[in-house]
Write a protein that holds these residues in place. Structure first.
Motif, short mmCIF file in Angstrom:
data_model
loop_
_atom_site.label_atom_id
_atom_site.label_comp_id
_atom_site.label_asym_id
_atom_site.label_seq_id
_atom_site.Cartn_x
_atom_site.Cartn_y
_atom_site.Cartn_z
N TRP A 228 -23.70 79.32 -16.64
CA TRP A 228 -24.21 77.95 -16.51
C TRP A 228 -23.61 77.27 -15.28
O TRP A 228 -22.52 77.62 -14.83
N PRO A 229 -24.30 76.25 -14.75
CA PRO A 229 -23.72 75.45 -13.67
C PRO A 229 -22.42 74.79 -14.14
O PRO A 229 -22.24 74.51 -15.33
N GLU A 230 -21.52 74.57 -13.23
CA GLU A 230 -20.21 74.02 -13.56
C GLU A 230 -20.31 72.67 -14.27
O GLU A 230 -19.45 72.32 -15.10
N LYS A 231 -21.36 71.94 -14.01
CA LYS A 231 -21.52 70.61 -14.60
C LYS A 231 -21.71 70.68 -16.12
O LYS A 231 -21.40 69.73 -16.84
N ALA A 232 -22.22 71.79 -16.62
CA ALA A 232 -22.53 71.91 -18.04
C ALA A 232 -21.27 72.18 -18.86
O ALA A 232 -20.51 73.10 -18.56
N ASN A 233 -21.06 71.39 -19.87
CA ASN A 233 -19.98 71.60 -20.83
C ASN A 233 -20.54 72.44 -21.97
O ASN A 233 -21.25 71.94 -22.84
N VAL A 234 -20.24 73.74 -21.96
CA VAL A 234 -20.85 74.68 -22.90
C VAL A 234 -19.97 74.86 -24.13
O VAL A 234 -18.77 75.14 -24.02
#
Length: 364
Positions: A228-234
């Motif tokens: 996932w892109p770094e912005k996403a808190n998974v």
């Protein structure tokens, strides 16, 4: 500060080209325990979904686990009482035993308690030599069935798995964990790497329009890793492969004798879901929630019910976008049925109070 909450189901892995269907796992003979002698396995093997195996989803499988928990007492045990008696005897000896020893254990003249009739259901085998012959034939059938193994000299027998001598409830529990371990092994064996992770990150960033949101939260019901892109808190709702914490099972339900509570997700030692419920409930105007490839199946509705009900009866948020990404818009009816059930038959109100969108992943 607008937020985007993304709910990921198995349809998302399929969208990425991964072989993670229930049917893919079931057809993998190496990993799916189809021959384990437990009533649960027999039940799943005989389960014939009306849409055919290729269309069965993981929520169908979990629903069948729930159904089995309700009717297990009526399911025939693949290990007969006669076979169980022999297995229990061999396990009690804690060593390999000969056919003669087993025959000595089993043979009781009919003028006592009639055990020979129980074993072979034939009063003509009271003669010892005939009884011994029938016993050997019976043992060979148990070998063919995979319950017993013969030594190389063919003189002794031992149990293939000591759990076979246990009650059907204990064997069902062992079978359930074999399914779980098999699924983990199957998924670990799949080629989930991507040729260009950075390109996939850019694609995901565009698909979910992440640049237009200050916060992006991803709650994935899958066990697999995605770059996932770094912005996403998974956050993983049911654990993940990397940490060996995967959780499968049913919703919570009342069960008087507790013997099948192990089928419930909440009873799994790894069950520690993130705050998905609170995250959904705090969404407001200008925010967005996307359900991508999630069936909203009965066994996961506990996470969404409060949100759907609140958005069906509370204040109107015309700028709260609730998006459902389906494989095909032909599946919209199933999603609406789930929403209607969770909203308490207030689907009209739900769609009137929010900006509800249905999209097909085939167009992405």
């Amino acid at each position: 500060m607008p937020r985007h909450v993304i709910i990921i189901g198995n349809g998302f892995d399929l969208f990425l080209g991964r072989r993670t269907k229930y049917s893919d796992f079931y057809k993998s003979d190496i990993y799916c325990p189809k021959d384990y002698p437990a009533p649960l396995i027999d039940y799943l093997n005989q389960w014939q979904p009306t849409r055919g195996l290729s269309e069965v989803k993981w929520f169908d499988f979990e629903t069948e686990l729930y159904n089995y928990a309700q009717i297990n007492e009526d399911i025939q045990d693949p290990i007969s009482s006669e076979e169980h008696k022999i297995l229990a005897y061999i396990k009690g000896r804690n060593c390999s035993v000969s056919a003669e020893e087993i025959c000595n254990f089993l043979y009781v003249p009919s003028n006592n308690d009639g055990d020979i009739y129980v074993l072979f259901n034939n009063p003509e085998i009271e003669k010892r030599e005939i009884f011994a012959k029938k016993t050997r034939e019976f043992l060979m059938k148990m070998v063919e069935k995979g319950l017993l193994i013969q030594t190389d000299d063919l003189k002794y027998y031992y149990i293939k798995d000591p759990v076979y001598a246990e009650t059907k409830e204990i064997r069902d529990k062992a079978a359930f964990y074999k399914i779980k371990d098999g699924l983990r092994g199957y998924l670990l064996d799949q080629p989930f790497s991507h040729a260009n992770d950075d390109e996939l990150r850019r694609r995901l960033n565009a698909i979910f329009d992440m640049d237009n949101y200050d916060t992006v939260e991803v709650f994935t019901f899958n066990y697999t890793f995605v770059p996932w892109p770094e912005k996403a808190n998974v956050q993983y709702v049911h654990g993940n492969l990397k940490e060996d914490t995967i959780v499968i099972g049913t919703k919570e339900y009342n069960e008087t004798d507790n013997s099948y509570k192990f089928l419930q997700k909440a009873m799994d030692d790894n069950f520690n879901p993130p705050a998905i419920i609170d995250s959904l409930l705090t969404l407001g105007d200008g925010d967005k929630v996307t359900f991508f490839g999630h069936s909203l199946g009965e066994n996961d509705q506990q996470y969404f019910r409060d949100f759907i009900q609140a958005r069906s009866t509370g204040m109107t948020f015309k700028n709260l976008t609730i998006e459902f990404v389906l494989k095909s818009l032909d599946d919209k009816q199933y999603t609406k049925m789930a929403l209607q059930e969770m909203s308490g038959n207030q689907l009209t109100s739900f769609q009137s109070k929010n900006k509800v969108i249905f999209r097909s992943s085939e167009d992405m």
